[in-house]
Write a protein that holds these residues in place. Sequence first.
Motif, mmCIF file in Angstrom:
data_model
loop_
_atom_site.group_PDB
_atom_site.id
_atom_site.type_symbol
_atom_site.label_atom_id
_atom_site.label_comp_id
_atom_site.label_asym_id
_atom_site.label_seq_id
_atom_site.Cartn_x
_atom_site.Cartn_y
_atom_site.Cartn_z
ATOM 1 N N GLY A 1 -9.340 -1.293 -4.991
ATOM 2 C CA GLY A 1 -7.999 -1.716 -4.582
ATOM 3 C C GLY A 1 -7.365 -2.728 -5.514
ATOM 4 N N GLY A 2 -8.126 -3.266 -6.438
ATOM 5 C CA GLY A 2 -7.609 -4.269 -7.372
ATOM 6 C C GLY A 2 -7.122 -3.641 -8.659
ATOM 7 N N PRO A 3 -6.795 -4.433 -9.643
ATOM 8 C CA PRO A 3 -6.728 -5.895 -9.571
ATOM 9 C C PRO A 3 -5.417 -6.361 -8.930
ATOM 10 N N PHE A 4 -5.472 -7.466 -8.248
ATOM 11 C CA PHE A 4 -4.304 -8.058 -7.584
ATOM 12 C C PHE A 4 -3.640 -7.073 -6.622
ATOM 13 N N ASN A 5 -4.479 -6.225 -5.986
ATOM 14 C CA ASN A 5 -4.006 -5.240 -4.995
ATOM 15 C C ASN A 5 -3.072 -4.191 -5.598
ATOM 16 N N GLN A 6 -3.095 -4.003 -6.903
ATOM 17 C CA GLN A 6 -2.190 -3.052 -7.539
ATOM 18 C C GLN A 6 -2.611 -1.600 -7.348
ATOM 19 N N SER A 7 -3.820 -1.374 -6.858
ATOM 20 C CA SER A 7 -4.239 -0.009 -6.527
ATOM 21 C C SER A 7 -4.596 0.109 -5.041
ATOM 22 N N TYR A 8 -4.124 -0.843 -4.251
ATOM 23 C CA TYR A 8 -4.394 -0.836 -2.815
ATOM 24 C C TYR A 8 -3.521 0.225 -2.149
ATOM 25 N N SER B 1 0.832 -1.210 0.000
ATOM 26 C CA SER B 1 0.000 0.000 0.000
ATOM 27 C C SER B 1 0.863 1.255 0.000
ATOM 28 N N LEU B 2 1.936 1.237 0.774
ATOM 29 C CA LEU B 2 2.845 2.376 0.822
ATOM 30 C C LEU B 2 3.495 2.605 -0.535
ATOM 31 N N LYS B 3 3.884 1.521 -1.202
ATOM 32 C CA LYS B 3 4.476 1.642 -2.537
ATOM 33 C C LYS B 3 3.467 2.216 -3.524
ATOM 34 N N ASN B 4 2.223 1.758 -3.449
ATOM 35 C CA ASN B 4 1.185 2.268 -4.351
ATOM 36 C C ASN B 4 0.895 3.740 -4.088
ATOM 37 N N ASN B 5 0.920 4.137 -2.817
ATOM 38 C CA ASN B 5 0.768 5.559 -2.501
ATOM 39 C C ASN B 5 1.881 6.383 -3.127
ATOM 40 N N GLY B 6 3.128 5.898 -3.006
ATOM 41 C CA GLY B 6 4.255 6.614 -3.601
ATOM 42 C C GLY B 6 4.148 6.696 -5.116
ATOM 43 N N TYR B 7 3.719 5.607 -5.741
ATOM 44 C CA TYR B 7 3.532 5.591 -7.196
ATOM 45 C C TYR B 7 2.469 6.597 -7.613
#
Length: 296
Positions: free
Chosen positions: A241-248, A71-77
């Motif tokens: 949040g999907g797919p595969f949690n890539q937008s979590y 989740s932290l990585k996705n926030n940074g992205y």
Amino acid sequence: MAMVSTNRRKHWLIAYSLIAPFLAIFLLAFGYPTWEVIRLSFTNAPLIGDGEFVGLANFERLFGDRMFFLSLKNNGYFLLLTVIPTTLIALGIALMVNRLSGRMQAFVLAIFFLPYILPVSVVTLIWQWMLDLQFGILQPVLEFTTGEPVAVFGNPYWVMPMIAVVTIWWTNGFNVLLFIAGLRNIPTELYEAAALDGAKRRQQFRRVTWPLLWPVTALVLTLQLILQLKIFDQIYLLSGGGPFNQSYVLLMLVYREAFQLNHGGYASAVALVLFVLIAVVSVLQFQLLRLAGGRR
């Protein structure tokens, strides 16, 4: 002397009476919830009810949680996809709108600001319709680019960039207004003097507009950093949040732990870490931008 003391007490009483309503609302709406989050983060409490004190157990679990780091990585992205692009786009729009005048300027500015007043549910419905795999009016553009239709909110490579596009379209009107206000505060005499010295439009922007607009730019960057770290609504409604949690993202983790798994203490720990992260990163960025502006 006694009259001076009495007048001073009256002034203090008036001052306290003026700030008391704000202070009461602040403590009720922000102070008390913040204290409860801090307190609950050290317990194993459910969402509603008391729990036992567990010390730092929630934070130990947090920093061993794979979903937290994802989740932290996705926030940074998402920050990379939105903060600087949003600021640059808003600045470009503001520069173009500022060259207009009268009703035309008001009309164009209203067009860009209109999405900002829409609720997030309406915004997501509009974009889900436009990007629908079968009937979306933007699918031909994607098909021309990729060679085939793309279910963007169900594709792990497209989901975050497309949510970033939706977010920029939705929120950028406010940033445009801030830049317009900053441009209008720049004295026209400076441009006239620069033109007399032979400065062309690009040189005027680099030597006059950009340095004087830097405080507004720093403000927009800081506001965008705070807002995009708190991203939740668009992701929850568009991809879940999907797919595969890539937008979590982190607030999705807070929502899941608190409202789906009934882990109030652990959710509070995640929320507290996010709060500290937002406070530290935003203050650090603003100070760095202020120092950079001072060297200009």
